[in-house]
Design a protein around this motif. Structure first.
Motif, PDB file in Angstrom:
ATOM      1  N   VAL A 357       0.791  -1.040  -0.134  1.00 65.65           N
ATOM      2  CA  VAL A 357      -0.112   0.139   0.115  1.00 65.65           C
ATOM      3  C   VAL A 357       0.764   1.352   0.001  1.00 65.65           C
ATOM      4  O   VAL A 357       0.553   2.338  -0.726  1.00 65.65           O
ATOM      5  CB  VAL A 357      -0.889   0.033   1.293  1.00 65.65           C
ATOM      6  N   MET A 358       1.874   1.311   0.967  1.00 62.29           N
ATOM      7  CA  MET A 358       2.989   2.470   0.846  1.00 62.29           C
ATOM      8  C   MET A 358       3.595   2.599  -0.577  1.00 62.29           C
ATOM      9  O   MET A 358       3.577   3.943  -0.911  1.00 62.29           O
ATOM     10  CB  MET A 358       3.806   2.328   1.898  1.00 62.29           C
ATOM     11  N   LEU A 359       4.034   1.798  -1.135  1.00 63.27           N
ATOM     12  CA  LEU A 359       4.480   1.724  -2.371  1.00 63.27           C
ATOM     13  C   LEU A 359       3.551   2.248  -3.559  1.00 63.27           C
ATOM     14  O   LEU A 359       3.998   3.324  -4.427  1.00 63.27           O
ATOM     15  CB  LEU A 359       5.051   0.364  -2.872  1.00 63.27           C
ATOM     16  N   GLY A 360       2.168   1.974  -3.434  1.00 64.16           N
ATOM     17  CA  GLY A 360       1.144   2.243  -4.196  1.00 64.16           C
ATOM     18  C   GLY A 360       1.016   3.867  -3.881  1.00 64.16           C
ATOM     19  O   GLY A 360       0.929   4.839  -4.762  1.00 64.16           O
ATOM     20  N   GLU A 361       1.009   4.485  -2.535  1.00 63.85           N
ATOM     21  CA  GLU A 361       0.829   5.803  -2.463  1.00 63.85           C
ATOM     22  C   GLU A 361       1.959   6.710  -2.716  1.00 63.85           C
ATOM     23  O   GLU A 361       2.008   7.926  -3.044  1.00 63.85           O
ATOM     24  CB  GLU A 361       0.728   5.981  -0.696  1.00 63.85           C
ATOM     25  N   LEU A 362       3.370   5.892  -2.820  1.00 62.80           N
ATOM     26  CA  LEU A 362       4.555   6.654  -3.277  1.00 62.80           C
ATOM     27  C   LEU A 362       4.395   7.075  -4.733  1.00 62.80           C
ATOM     28  O   LEU A 362       4.488   8.030  -5.136  1.00 62.80           O
ATOM     29  CB  LEU A 362       5.652   5.955  -3.103  1.00 62.80           C
ATOM     30  N   CYS A 363       3.773   6.106  -5.266  1.00 62.52           N
ATOM     31  CA  CYS A 363       3.640   6.245  -6.830  1.00 62.52           C
ATOM     32  C   CYS A 363       2.477   7.514  -7.116  1.00 62.52           C
ATOM     33  O   CYS A 363       2.667   8.098  -8.036  1.00 62.52           O
ATOM     34  CB  CYS A 363       3.308   5.023  -7.797  1.00 62.52           C
ATOM     35  N   PHE A 364       1.559   7.267  -6.198  1.00 63.29           N
ATOM     36  CA  PHE A 364       0.542   8.098  -6.434  1.00 63.29           C
ATOM     37  C   PHE A 364       0.990   9.787  -6.006  1.00 63.29           C
ATOM     38  O   PHE A 364       0.778  10.801  -6.895  1.00 63.29           O
ATOM     39  CB  PHE A 364      -0.742   8.129  -5.601  1.00 63.29           C
ATOM     40  N   GLY A 365       1.952   9.835  -5.198  1.00 70.37           N
ATOM     41  CA  GLY A 365       2.691  11.204  -5.068  1.00 70.37           C
ATOM     42  C   GLY A 365       3.470  11.540  -6.339  1.00 70.37           C
ATOM     43  O   GLY A 365       3.393  12.848  -6.449  1.00 70.37           O
ATOM     44  N   ILE A 366       3.970  10.714  -6.875  1.00 77.04           N
ATOM     45  CA  ILE A 366       4.870  11.102  -7.970  1.00 77.04           C
ATOM     46  C   ILE A 366       4.181  11.577  -9.065  1.00 77.04           C
ATOM     47  O   ILE A 366       4.106  12.539  -9.807  1.00 77.04           O
ATOM     48  CB  ILE A 366       5.685   9.865  -8.278  1.00 77.04           C
ATOM     49  N   TYR A 367       2.946  10.568  -9.222  1.00 72.16           N
ATOM     50  CA  TYR A 367       1.770  11.037 -10.020  1.00 72.16           C
ATOM     51  C   TYR A 367       1.182  12.734  -9.997  1.00 72.16           C
ATOM     52  O   TYR A 367       1.038  13.247 -10.867  1.00 72.16           O
ATOM     53  CB  TYR A 367       0.736  10.105 -10.224  1.00 72.16           C
TER      54      TYR A 367
END
Length: 502
Positions: A357-367
């Motif tokens: 989940v945290m990796l997903g949120e990191l990708c969302f932040g970059i997005y």
């Protein structure tokens, strides 16, 4: 850091106070909920499901007007910024009241459809929360526009503090008093109404927030509604609404759809409770992204900035990635030995979702960082397209794999959709509005974080104290490398003054 980056970092720190401290205080409620709710995992599953719907409805009722406000209130041709703000207040006020009225008219059919027929008041309270919070998003946005970060943080924290105090009153104090003197409380308290009291607390806190924001609301209403501006804002914001719906579905589709994918509703609700509680541990990354977002949107739209600030956007991306990896390693290194105690032992099987989940949120932040290109060029339709692609992938993975793999499929669906949106936005933006992002640094920090993560997780070190010490050293290695290469202590807001040299 350049001057603009210092201001962005400073605002992020202040907004982060309300976001991080507030989310942390809410986070601290997780052990309470997982231990005192009579239904255990099932009751927490109900809470997770209801608040999944709340998040989706909030996006619908805000319909992209926050970003629209920043875009139009900064336009040179708009000589009366307050008229733009007043227009948004009238628009959201009308739709919020209409939404609440419609919900009250169809309360019982909706309650039966969502399998809450025994508690239709849950849906009524949810509607009241959504209506008030959606309307209040505009005065909060106005505070951000005026850079009143302290006032913003104070109201947010007051809301959260009141909500928590009411939860403690209803879920801890009342049961304690009721156990010895039930006659004192029988006129208002029900011992089996745990989930309901969580909603009651939220309704009261949202009403308080509305009252606290009246000094920002009333002046805006005095300027009336400009239908010309409203038409332009709606045209600009509609793609952002589609983007927001798709984006929030990426985050909440699992919590909304999960219960519909199993024949045994009680089992599904209990599993959703386990997933929802462990998902809360990963909220540290969510609050960092949110704090950054609060500061970044006014930063990129501020009218006193030049026409081309692509170097600043690239620099912001680099520092975002650095701090995101610091947070990721900090959580996963202490998950097994410290952070797991934030939930009851019945929820431990779900801890494996946290890193994903945290990796997903990191990708969302970059997005979100990458989204600057279509927001500044008024090509918000591209953002809608990216989010729709991510949303469809999320729903497809959930529907296809949740019945077989359970809530782990939800975690991987979130990661896959955010990664897809990130990649699409980068490659399209590279052609439409090229920004020279520091890919070398991004790759370097990502590989270093991956290596340290593997080094921290693979060896089975005993005892626990030695394992914690070992992982702490690994985290400090990443922090020291960051400070040495890209983040001198003298440049950090509020801290740097103690490290400046003459």
């Amino acid at each position: 850091m350049a001057g603009g980056m210092k201001r962005l970092a400073k605002d992020t720190a202040i907004y982060g106070l309300s976001s991080i401290v507030g989310r942390f205080l809410n986070w601290m409620m997780v052990p309470l909920y997982t231990r005192v709710l009579a239904g255990g995992t099932k009751d927490f599953g109900t809470v997770t499901n209801l608040y999944g719907w709340t998040a989706l409805l909030l996006v619908l009722l805000c319909y992209g007007m926050e970003t629209g406000l920043f875009r139009f209130i900064n336009k040179k041709e708009e000589r009366e910024p307050m008229r733009v703000y007043g227009t948004t207040l009238y628009s959201l006020g009308f739709t919020s009241v209409l939404f609440f009225a419609v919900c009250m008219c169809i309360l019982y059919p909706v309650s039966r459809w969502l399998d809450y027929a025994a508690h239709p008041e849950y849906i009524g309270m949810l509607a009241a929360i959504v209506a008030m919070d959606a309307f209040c998003c505009m005065p909060f946005a106005y505070l951000r526009y005026r850079r009143k970060a302290v006032r913003f943080a104070a109201v947010k924290l007051a809301n959260i503090g009141l909500n928590i105090l009411l939860n403690i009153f209803f879920l801890v104090v009342c049961p304690f008093v009721h156990s010895s003197h039930p006659e004192w409380m029988e006129w208002f308290y029900r011992a089996d109404y745990g989930v309901g009291y969580i909603l009651v607390s939220n309704v009261i806190a949202s009403a308080f927030t509305f009252c606290a924001l009246l000094p920002e609301i009333l002046p805006g209403f005095r300027f009336g509604m400009d239908f010309r501006v409203l038409k332009q804002m709606l045209a600009y914001s509609f793609p952002i609404l589609i983007l927001g719906i798709a984006g929030i579905l990426n985050q909440t589709a699992d919590k909304i759809l999960f219960l519909f994918l199993f024949e045994d509703r009680a089992y599904a609700t209990a599993q959703l409770g386990i997933y929802g509680a462990c998902f809360k541990i990963a909220v540290v990354m969510v609050m960092f992204v949110q704090a950054f977002r609060y500061a970044y949107e006014p930063f990129i739209f501020a009218k006193n900035r030049g026409n081309d600030n692509r170097k600043a956007y690239a620099e912001a991306m680099k520092y975002f990635i650095i701090f995101a990896w610091l947070i990721f390693l900090g959580v996963v290194f202490y998950l097994d030995d410290v952070l797991k105690y934030f939930v009851d032992a019945r929820f431990y099987p779900g801890l494996k979702v946290v890193p994903v989940v945290m990796l997903g949120e990191l990708c969302f932040g970059i997005y979100f960082n990458l989204s600057v290109w279509y927001k500044l060029t008024d090509r918000t339709a591209w953002g809608a397209n990216f989010s729709i692609a991510g949303c469809l992938s999320t729903i497809a993975i959930i529907v296809l794999f949740v019945p077989r793999f359970g809530y782990m499929a939800c975690a991987w669906a979130s990661f896959a959709s955010n990664l897809l949106m990130m990649m699409l936005s980068y490659f399209v933006g590279k052609k439409k509005y090229p920004v020279a992002y520091d890919l070398r640094s991004a790759l370097l920090y990502s590989l270093l974080a991956a290596g340290l993560f593997a080094a921290g997780m693979l060896p089975h070190i005993e005892p626990t104290g030695l394992r914690i010490l070992y992982r702490t050293v690994l985290w400090l290695l990443f922090a020291c490398f960051t400070i040495k290469r890209d983040l001198p202590l003298s440049e950090i807001p509020y801290v740097g003054r103690y490290f400046k040299t003459n």
